[in-house]
Scaffold this active site. Structure first.
Site, PDB file in Angstrom:
ATOM      1  N   ASP A  19      60.574 -26.759 -27.575  1.00 25.81           N
ATOM      2  CA  ASP A  19      61.992 -26.827 -27.903  1.00 25.81           C
ATOM      3  C   ASP A  19      62.207 -26.968 -29.412  1.00 25.81           C
ATOM      4  O   ASP A  19      63.340 -27.082 -29.868  1.00 25.81           O
ATOM      5  CB  ASP A  19      62.702 -27.951 -27.135  1.00 25.81           C
ATOM      6  CG  ASP A  19      62.256 -29.345 -27.537  1.00 25.81           C
ATOM      7  OD1 ASP A  19      61.250 -29.481 -28.273  1.00 25.81           O
ATOM      8  OD2 ASP A  19      62.907 -30.321 -27.093  1.00 25.81           O
TER       9      ASP A  19
ATOM     10  N   ASP B 239      56.419 -28.955 -26.100  1.00 27.09           N
ATOM     11  CA  ASP B 239      57.229 -28.459 -24.985  1.00 27.09           C
ATOM     12  C   ASP B 239      58.136 -27.300 -25.376  1.00 27.09           C
ATOM     13  O   ASP B 239      59.006 -26.903 -24.610  1.00 27.09           O
ATOM     14  CB  ASP B 239      58.041 -29.590 -24.353  1.00 27.09           C
ATOM     15  CG  ASP B 239      59.103 -30.154 -25.269  1.00 27.09           C
ATOM     16  OD1 ASP B 239      58.860 -30.242 -26.491  1.00 27.09           O
ATOM     17  OD2 ASP B 239      60.190 -30.522 -24.779  1.00 27.09           O
TER      18      ASP B 239
ATOM     19  N   ASP C  26      56.388 -26.896 -30.971  1.00 25.04           N
ATOM     20  CA  ASP C  26      55.844 -28.193 -30.606  1.00 25.04           C
ATOM     21  C   ASP C  26      55.355 -28.126 -29.150  1.00 25.04           C
ATOM     22  O   ASP C  26      55.356 -27.054 -28.530  1.00 25.04           O
ATOM     23  CB  ASP C  26      56.877 -29.294 -30.806  1.00 25.04           C
ATOM     24  CG  ASP C  26      58.056 -29.175 -29.845  1.00 25.04           C
ATOM     25  OD1 ASP C  26      58.296 -28.067 -29.318  1.00 25.04           O
ATOM     26  OD2 ASP C  26      58.747 -30.181 -29.608  1.00 25.04           O
TER      27      ASP C  26
ATOM     28  N   SER D 284      56.778 -34.163 -25.918  1.00 26.93           N
ATOM     29  CA  SER D 284      57.136 -33.327 -27.060  1.00 26.93           C
ATOM     30  C   SER D 284      56.014 -33.337 -28.089  1.00 26.93           C
ATOM     31  O   SER D 284      54.907 -32.898 -27.812  1.00 26.93           O
ATOM     32  CB  SER D 284      58.469 -33.788 -27.650  1.00 26.93           C
ATOM     33  OG  SER D 284      58.919 -32.920 -28.660  1.00 26.93           O
TER      34      SER D 284
END
Length: 473
Positions: free
Chosen positions: A240, A238, A236, A99
């Protein structure tokens, strides 16, 4: 000893502790658990763009092959795209991502087929501890490859929004190393916007949508200085968690982006952690607001309870801006199915489309919420062995808490749902909480006045640093 542990969302730790056999063993443990829950014996594996993710993804695919599962390599794609594909197929999935944390760390997010719960985490740990010392050798084949997951996710939003939903808007896309950087250009252009890519990075950039790096803030303001953009958007690592800046480069808080999404979608029930500001209630966007601990598993659990209880229009969001859709919604007559995992693309699209539909700038759209001032920052390199005793003492020793908070102001109430959250008699909020994903102590504040919020945040960071023996910067 290992740095690997479950946090607010998945297993994370140092790359050196995860690569190779550990990733294979954690994947094997997850599959042992998932095999008791789902009939499918297919594992989907996706990854973000950090340097270690391709090799760790190969470890996961090899472990699935060794366990007799069909291994499918979904490549680099947003976490919510992988989650959507897992739900569509009824399959298990592993997303290799750290992340927003630095490049020397990485992690695994598990789906079976929905996002795993805290109870699942405990059972996966049990399965991990029960693994034999010697596992079957990981398969050499990387598994089958597919681009269908990313295409399905792209179609989800192209079908839900009108083709001209963003027509007339010029949007800057801060690409950095987000796994959605090219998808954002594609989607926003397909919905009518003129897009301009900025800040593409060749090395991983740890963009945290709750605690912004000064260099990111400077880049956004500089890029917006000529007034050409209606907004600048990003995610960010990834994808999400969204990042949305208005036309002058000022970043909208994540909970404000979540509320704008709820407003545009007509949500009737909002589920959000205690770290989101009081604007969730004061804005009047939804008839009901449910508060949870920090972490998408807690938000999902509460959304499921609301849906099971007959609530309609259920939407969750976190203070980082990630939106979880618990109920089907309609956007200008187009249906959008639930996706109960954190997603960055939906809130970006709703914020932009919502402002355009109302004839407002993104900043003015946000101002309609009357959300007040809320700030957050973190102390880095604060292990649980330091933050834990501090938070426990704050929660259990009223005399200590009163003395520590005296400079900020008299305490009106305390909340221990997640960390320790103080409401002061004059209405401001100071909240201390340990991160579940990294060795960090976070400080959240709310106040009516921007200067008061800034003062409280500086005081909170300095005070916490003194108490845990950390650097305040």
């Amino acid at each position: 000893m290992t740095s690997l542990s479950f946090g607010t969302s998945g297993l994370r730790g140092l790359v050196t502790d995860l690569s190779g056999e550990p990733a294979q063993r954690w994947t094997a443990a997850f599959l042992a658990h998932a095999g008791t829950r789902i009939a499918s014996r297919t594992l989907l594996v996706g990854r973000d763009l950090r340097a270690s993710s391709p090799s760790i993804a190969a470890d996961c695919l090899g472990a699935a092959n060794a366990a007799g599962w069909e291994a499918v390599d979904c490549g680099a794609l947003p976490t919510p795209a992988l989650a959507l594909e897992a739900l569509r197929r009824g399959a298990a999935a592993v997303m290799v991502t750290g992340s927003h944390i630095p490049d020397d760390r990485n992690g695994l997010k598990f789906y079976a087929p929905g996002e795993i719960t805290k109870a699942d985490e405990a059972e996966i740990r049990t399965a991990f501890e029960a693994l034999p010392a010697d596992l079957p050798p990981a398969g050499d084949t990387p598994g089958d490859s597919t681009a269908s997951a990313l295409n399905t996710y792209r179609s989800r939003y192209l079908n839900a929004f009108a083709p001209d939903a963003l027509a007339g808007l010029t949007i800057g896309i801060y690409q950095q190393s987000s796994v959605a950087r090219d998808l954002l250009v594609d989607l926003l252009s397909s919905l009518g916007a003129e897009t301009v890519a900025i800040g593409r990075a060749e090395r991983f950039v740890p963009v945290d949508t709750e605690a912004h790096r000064p260099e990111d803030i400077a880049l956004l303001r500089e890029s917006a200085a000529d007034g050409r953009f209606a907004a600048i958007v990003s995610t960010d690592g990834d994808a999400d968690r969204p990042l949305v800046a208005d036309g002058v480069g000022e970043v909208l808080r994540g909970d404000v982006v979540g509320l704008l999404t709820a407003l545009h979608l007509g949500a009737r029930t909002i589920v959000t952690p205690v770290t989101s500001s009081g604007a969730a209630e004061s804005s009047g966007v939804a008839a009901k607001v449910v508060r949870t601990r920090v972490g998408s598993p807690f938000v999902i659990e509460a959304m499921e309870r609301e849906v099971a209880g007959g609530s309609e229009g259920v939407l969750g969001f976190e203070a980082n801006g990630g939106v979880l859709l618990g109920s089907p919604v309609s956007i200008d007559g187009r249906s959008l199915a639930p996706l109960p995992t954190r997603d960055a693309i939906l809130p970006i699209l709703c914020t932009l489309a919502g402002s355009k539909a109302r004839g407002l700038s993104v900043g003015a759209f946000a101002d309609t919420l009357g959300a007040g001032q809320a700030l957050a920052d973190r102390l880095k390199n604060v292990p649980a062995s330091a933050s834990g005793p501090f938070l426990t003492r704050l929660a259990e020793d009223d005399a200590y808490a009163d003395a520590l908070m005296a400079e900020a102001g008299p305490i009106a109430s305390r909340d221990h749902l997640d960390g320790v959250r103080f409401r002061l008699e004059e209405g401001s909020i100071v909240h201390f909480r340990a991160s579940g994903n990294a060795p960090e102590l976070r400080v959240y504040v709310e106040a009516e006045d921007p200067a008061r919020a800034s003062t409280l945040l500086r005081w909170g960071l300095a005070t916490a640093a003194r108490e845990v023996g950390a650097s305040p910067t």
